[in-house]
Design a protein around this motif. Structure first.
Motif, PDB file in Angstrom:
ATOM      1  N   SER A   7       0.857  -1.193   0.000  1.00 48.83           N
ATOM      2  CA  SER A   7       0.000   0.000   0.000  1.00 48.83           C
ATOM      3  C   SER A   7       0.889   1.237   0.000  1.00 48.83           C
ATOM      4  O   SER A   7       1.848   1.301   0.779  1.00 48.83           O
ATOM      5  N   CYS A  52      -3.519   4.885  -0.298  1.00 46.42           N
ATOM      6  CA  CYS A  52      -4.191   5.358   0.914  1.00 46.42           C
ATOM      7  C   CYS A  52      -3.974   6.862   1.099  1.00 46.42           C
ATOM      8  O   CYS A  52      -2.838   7.329   1.170  1.00 46.42           O
ATOM      9  N   CYS A  54      -8.055   3.652  -0.264  1.00 50.52           N
ATOM     10  CA  CYS A  54      -8.172   3.703   1.194  1.00 50.52           C
ATOM     11  C   CYS A  54      -8.081   5.169   1.591  1.00 50.52           C
ATOM     12  O   CYS A  54      -7.400   5.954   0.928  1.00 50.52           O
ATOM     13  N   ASN A 104      -9.253   3.680   6.992  1.00 51.45           N
ATOM     14  CA  ASN A 104      -8.326   3.448   8.099  1.00 51.45           C
ATOM     15  C   ASN A 104      -8.676   4.368   9.271  1.00 51.45           C
ATOM     16  O   ASN A 104      -8.775   5.589   9.105  1.00 51.45           O
TER      17      ASN A 104
END
Ligand code: SAM
Ligand code: DTB
Ligand code: SF4
Length: 334
Positions: free
Chosen positions: A64, A118, A149, A172
Motif C-alpha cells: 500500500s 491510501c 483507502c 483506516n
C-alpha cells in the motif's frame, strides 16, 4: 492459562486450541492474549506461522502506498503525532493537494507495484467541502484500477456512505492503544468516538482498516488490551496496521524509552493468531527497524507493508531497498 508453567508439548497443545478458537472468531479476553504475548518466543512464532499458512499465501506481501492529501495544522492532541498544530515539529499547516497531483502520485505508485493507495488527512474529521474533494479523489484513484483507502479522522453519519458511493474500498481509523492507556495519549476525543466511526464505516459496507501503535510507553498488558479490542470487533477488521511509534522531536512522546524489538514482533504474532483472516500490516517504524526484525515480523504473520519513500510526514524505506528485502526473503508482492 500460564504458558510459562507448561511443558513444551502442553504449551503447543494450548496454542493449538487457541488457534482453533480463533477460526470461530470467538471472544478474546485480555488475559488470553497476554498468555500469547507471554509464551516462549518460539512457540508463539510457530503458532503464528501455522495460522498464517492456513489462511494466507505464506510468501505474499500486499503493498500500500500512502499520500498525505492534507498535511499539518490538526486541532487534535495525539501525543505521537507530528501533524498536531499544538506541537512544534516543523510540520506546517498546508493546503489540500490538487486532484491532479494525487492522481499522478497514485499512478506512479501503481507503476512501482502498489495495489492500494491510501489518502490521509490531518483532520479531526472532514467538513462537507472536504468531502466533495475527497470523493473526487477516491473516484479518480479508483479509475486507475487501484484499491482505495482513506484516513480522514472521525466520520459523521452519512459521510462513510458518501465515500463508499465514490468507490472507497477501505477506511483506516486506528484505536491506537488499549482503552485504559488512551487518555494518556489523546484527550481531545474518546475511545467511543473511534468505535462509533468504525461502526459508520462497517454500516456503509466499506472494509475496515484498524490497528494501533506500539512503543508509546505502554505495558505488555496494554498491548494485549489493544489486540483484544481489535479482535473482538464483530467482525474483526479486514486490515490491521501495527505501527511502531516514530518518535518525532516536538511531540510529547519524543524521548519515550525504546521498546524491545521482539515485543513488536510478539504483537504482530498476537494480531495474526487472533485475527487469522486479516491482512496484518507491518506499518510505521520500518525505517528505524533492522532487516532481521522486519523478517521476524513477516514470520510472525505480517503480510502487508507501506511501500513508498514516505509515510505521511516521516520517512519509509526507499522502494528499491524494499524490493531488495522482499527478494532476499523470497517474498512476492500480492
Ligand atoms: N487524522 C486522522 C486520524 O487521526 O484518524 C488520520 C491520519 S492519522 C496521521 C493516522 C494514524 O497514523 C494515527 O491514527 C496513528 O495511528 C498513526 N500515526 C500518526 N503519527 C504516528 C507516529 N508518529 N508513529 C506511528 N504512527 C503514527
Ligand atoms: C496507519 O496505521 N499508519 C499510517 C496510516 N495508517 C495512515 C500513518 C503512519 C504515520 C506515521 C507518522 C507520519 O509519517 O506522519
Ligand atoms: Fe490529527 Fe490524526 Fe495526527 Fe491525531 S493522528 S493529531 S487526529 S492528524
Amino acid at each position: 492459562m500460564n504458558f510459562n508453567s507448561l511443558t513444551t508439548n502442553e504449551t503447543q497443545k494450548d496454542l493449538i486450541s487457541i488457534a482453533e478458537k480463533s477460526e470461530n472468531s470467538a471472544h478474546w479476553s485480555v488475559s488470553e492474549i497476554l498468555s500469547l504475548l507471554d509464551a516462549p518466543f518460539n512457540d508463539l512464532m510457530y503458532r503464528a506461522q501455522c495460522v498464517h499458512r492456513q489462511y494466507h499465501d505464506a510468501n505474499g506481501v500486499q503493498l500500500s502506498t500512502l499520500i498525505s492529501v492534507k498535511t499539518g495544522g490538526c486541532p487534535e492532541d495525539c501525543g505521537y503525532c507530528p501533524q498536531a498544530a499544538r506541537y512544534h515539529t516543523g510540520v506546517d499547516n498546508q493546503d489540500m493537494l490538487a486532484l491532479d497531483d494525487v492522481v499522478s502520485a497514485a499512478a506512479a505508485a501503481k507503476a512501482k507495484g502498489a495495489s492500494r493507495f491510501c489518502m490521509g488527512a490531518a483532520w479531526r474529521g472532514p467538513k462537507q467541502r472536504d468531502m466533495d474533494k475527497m470523493t473526487e479523489m477516491v473516484r479518480a484513484v479508483k479509475a486507475l484500477g487501484m484499491e482505495t483507502c482513506a484516513t480522514l479522522g472521525m466520520l459523521k453519519p452519512g459521510q462513510a456512505q458518501q465515500l463508499g458511493e465514490a468507490g472507497l474500498d477501505y477506511y483506516n481509523h486506528n484505536l491506537d492503544t488499549a482503552p485504559e492507556f488512551y487518555e494518556e495519549i489523546i484527550t481531545t476525543r474518546h475511545y467511543q468516538d473511534r468505535l462509533n466511526t468504525l461502526q459508520e464505516v462497517r454500516n456503509a459496507g466499506i472494509n475496515v482498516c484498524c490497528g494501533g501503535i506500539v512503543g508509546m510507553g505502554e505495558t505488555r498488558q496494554s498491548r494485549a488490551g489493544l489486540i483484544a479490542q481489535l479482535a473482538n470487533l464483530n467482525p474483526y477488521p479486514e486490515s490491521v496496521p501495527i505501527n511502531h511509534l516514530v518518535q518525532v522531536e516536538g511531540t510529547p512522546l519524543y524521548g519515550t524509552a525504546a521498546l524491545d524489538p521482539l515485543e513488536f514482533v510478539r504483537t504482530i504474532a498476537a494480531a495474526r493468531i487472533t485475527m487469522p483472516k486479516a491482512m496484518v500490516r507491518l506499518s510505521a517504524g520500518r525505517q528505524e527497524m533492522s532487516e532481521a526484525v522486519q523478517a521476524l515480523c513477516f514470520l510472525a504473520g505480517a503480510n502487508s507493508i507501506f511501500y513508498g519513500d514516505k509515510l505521511l510526514t516521516t520517512g519509509n524505506p526507499e522502494t528499491d531497498r524494499d524490493r531488495a528485502l522482499l527478494d532476499k526473503l523470497g517474498l512476492h508482492a500480492l
